[in-house]
Design a protein around this motif. Structure first.
Motif, mmCIF file in Angstrom:
data_model
loop_
_atom_site.group_PDB
_atom_site.id
_atom_site.type_symbol
_atom_site.label_atom_id
_atom_site.label_comp_id
_atom_site.label_asym_id
_atom_site.label_seq_id
_atom_site.Cartn_x
_atom_site.Cartn_y
_atom_site.Cartn_z
ATOM 1 N N ASP A 140 0.869 -1.190 0.000
ATOM 2 C CA ASP A 140 0.000 0.000 0.000
ATOM 3 C C ASP A 140 0.901 1.235 0.000
ATOM 4 O O ASP A 140 1.274 1.750 1.059
ATOM 5 N N PRO A 141 1.272 1.730 -1.178
ATOM 6 C CA PRO A 141 2.209 2.865 -1.255
ATOM 7 C C PRO A 141 1.721 4.108 -0.507
ATOM 8 O O PRO A 141 2.513 4.777 0.161
ATOM 9 N N LYS A 147 3.012 6.691 6.893
ATOM 10 C CA LYS A 147 3.810 6.246 8.045
ATOM 11 C C LYS A 147 5.212 6.834 8.016
ATOM 12 O O LYS A 147 5.776 7.171 9.068
ATOM 13 N N LEU A 148 5.797 6.984 6.826
ATOM 14 C CA LEU A 148 7.133 7.571 6.737
ATOM 15 C C LEU A 148 7.096 9.065 7.029
ATOM 16 O O LEU A 148 8.013 9.612 7.659
ATOM 17 N N ALA A 149 6.024 9.742 6.608
ATOM 18 C CA ALA A 149 5.892 11.177 6.888
ATOM 19 C C ALA A 149 5.826 11.443 8.384
ATOM 20 O O ALA A 149 6.269 12.502 8.856
ATOM 21 N N THR A 190 1.721 10.738 -7.275
ATOM 22 C CA THR A 190 2.727 10.978 -6.251
ATOM 23 C C THR A 190 2.349 12.184 -5.396
ATOM 24 O O THR A 190 2.433 12.138 -4.157
ATOM 25 N N LYS A 191 1.920 13.255 -6.037
ATOM 26 C CA LYS A 191 1.511 14.448 -5.301
ATOM 27 C C LYS A 191 0.335 14.143 -4.388
ATOM 28 O O LYS A 191 0.285 14.592 -3.227
ATOM 29 N N GLU A 192 -0.618 13.373 -4.879
ATOM 30 C CA GLU A 192 -1.782 13.023 -4.067
ATOM 31 C C GLU A 192 -1.374 12.204 -2.842
ATOM 32 O O GLU A 192 -1.902 12.404 -1.737
ATOM 33 N N MET A 193 -0.435 11.305 -3.008
ATOM 34 C CA MET A 193 0.031 10.511 -1.866
ATOM 35 C C MET A 193 0.735 11.387 -0.839
ATOM 36 O O MET A 193 0.573 11.193 0.372
ATOM 37 N N PHE A 194 1.513 12.343 -1.297
ATOM 38 C CA PHE A 194 2.148 13.287 -0.375
ATOM 39 C C PHE A 194 1.086 14.070 0.403
ATOM 40 O O PHE A 194 1.211 14.282 1.615
ATOM 41 N N GLU A 195 0.055 14.505 -0.314
ATOM 42 C CA GLU A 195 -1.010 15.270 0.341
ATOM 43 C C GLU A 195 -1.731 14.409 1.374
ATOM 44 O O GLU A 195 -2.020 14.864 2.494
ATOM 45 N N GLN A 196 -2.027 13.171 1.028
ATOM 46 C CA GLN A 196 -2.671 12.257 1.961
ATOM 47 C C GLN A 196 -1.791 11.986 3.182
ATOM 48 O O GLN A 196 -2.307 11.686 4.265
ATOM 49 N N ALA A 197 -0.487 12.114 3.001
ATOM 50 C CA ALA A 197 0.453 11.905 4.104
ATOM 51 C C ALA A 197 0.562 13.123 5.013
ATOM 52 O O ALA A 197 1.301 13.093 6.007
ATOM 53 N N GLY A 198 -0.159 14.200 4.668
ATOM 54 C CA GLY A 198 -0.169 15.385 5.512
ATOM 55 C C GLY A 198 0.958 16.353 5.255
ATOM 56 O O GLY A 198 1.245 17.224 6.080
ATOM 57 N N LEU A 199 1.604 16.245 4.096
ATOM 58 C CA LEU A 199 2.707 17.130 3.759
ATOM 59 C C LEU A 199 2.199 18.349 3.005
ATOM 60 O O LEU A 199 1.077 18.370 2.494
ATOM 61 N N GLU A 200 3.049 19.378 2.924
ATOM 62 C CA GLU A 200 2.673 20.641 2.294
ATOM 63 C C GLU A 200 2.852 20.549 0.780
ATOM 64 O O GLU A 200 3.961 20.719 0.267
ATOM 65 N N LYS A 230 9.812 15.351 -3.986
ATOM 66 C CA LYS A 230 10.065 15.787 -2.614
ATOM 67 C C LYS A 230 8.883 16.602 -2.108
ATOM 68 O O LYS A 230 8.120 17.181 -2.872
ATOM 69 N N CYS A 231 8.750 16.616 -0.796
ATOM 70 C CA CYS A 231 7.740 17.464 -0.179
ATOM 71 C C CYS A 231 8.161 17.742 1.263
ATOM 72 O O CYS A 231 8.747 16.889 1.919
ATOM 73 N N LYS A 232 7.856 18.951 1.736
ATOM 74 C CA LYS A 232 8.219 19.353 3.097
ATOM 75 C C LYS A 232 7.066 19.116 4.055
ATOM 76 O O LYS A 232 5.897 19.097 3.675
ATOM 77 N N LYS A 233 7.425 18.958 5.316
ATOM 78 C CA LYS A 233 6.441 18.839 6.383
ATOM 79 C C LYS A 233 6.347 20.184 7.098
ATOM 80 O O LYS A 233 7.364 20.772 7.453
ATOM 81 N N ALA A 234 5.144 20.640 7.288
ATOM 82 C CA ALA A 234 4.949 21.951 7.925
ATOM 83 C C ALA A 234 5.401 21.921 9.377
ATOM 84 O O ALA A 234 5.338 20.886 10.034
#
Length: 234
Positions: A140-141, A147-149, A190-200, A230-234
């Motif tokens: 489940d990518p 979990k990694l975020a 990829t962007k959607e997965m980052f967003e679902q992970a709570g990243l900015e 890449k994506c940053k965490k707020a």
């Protein structure tokens, strides 16, 4: 999911001794060279202490590039034999365990979302979490990136390097058969997965590389087509 992860553990245990050999050298060199080109792009202050998690680290392709810049490198992998390769490299380079060391285990098992053996401060608040050429091996990518975020500190970066959607089936048969959940990812996925992970996602960066080398390994053959995201965490 556990059965799928076990297939990956067995498969990578079986190829670990040869993974850094001449067959895979074109891919590993391609990955290393392109990471080196993007050190500034990552947006990390390399003049400060930088703590890195190399998840699904394998033998440490990315860690080997990051070692001169990071103050601490932590690897985690489901394959015991890959962990041995990673730690042998650190020993040869005279990098002690408090600087560079890999551990056997997983952070992405829904049946154990908060593994106790990875609950100490050593395994949290990373400036950079990188997962390279592994996301397509996760059951489940999207959940995995969530979990990694959680392990990224505020202001830190999650970096994914993986196959584009143009990679096709990759011909990962034979040694890797049954270990791939998805052959590649689009920019939008990829962007959607980052967003679902709570990243900015306003700070989302994506670079699709030009076609890479052809790789032949354990009876499989494929042309490398990858991206850096890449994506940053707020």
């Amino acid at each position: 999911m556990a059965a799928f992860a076990e297939k990956n553990r067995i498969a990578f245990n079986n190829v670990a001794a040869d993974y850094h050999g001449p067959e895979m050298e074109p891919l590993l060199t391609f990955l290393a060279e392109n990471l080196k080109k993007r050190m500034e792009w990552l947006g990390i202050n390399w003049n400060a202490d930088v703590k890195v998690l190399d998840y699904a680290c394998g033998g440490g392709v990315m860690s080997r590039v990051l070692a001169p810049y990071a103050s601490k490198l932590v690897g985690i992998d489901i394959s015991e034999n890959m962990i041995t390769e990673y730690n042998n490299f650190a020993t040869v380079q005279n990098l002690p365990p408090h600087i560079m060391h890999a551990y056997h285990g997983t952070l992405i098992d829904p049946a154990d979302p908060h593994p106790l053996h990875f609950s100490s401060p050593e395994f949290t608040d990373f400036d950079l979490v990188v997962v390279s050429m592994a996301l397509h091996h996760f059951a489940d990518p999207a959940y995995s990136l969530q979990k990694l975020a959680e392990r990224v500190k505020p202001g830190g970066v999650l970096l994914v390097v993986d196959n584009t959607d143009k990679a096709g089936g990759l011909a990962h048969k034979h040694a890797m058969e049954g270990t791939i959940s998805k052959s590649g990812f689009t920019r939008e996925e990829t962007k959607e997965m980052f967003e679902q992970a709570g990243l900015e996602v306003e700070l989302f960066g994506y670079e699709e590389l030009e076609e890479g080398p052809r790789v032949a390994f354990k009876g499989s053959s494929w042309v490398v087509r990858i991206f850096f995201a890449k994506c940053k965490k707020a």
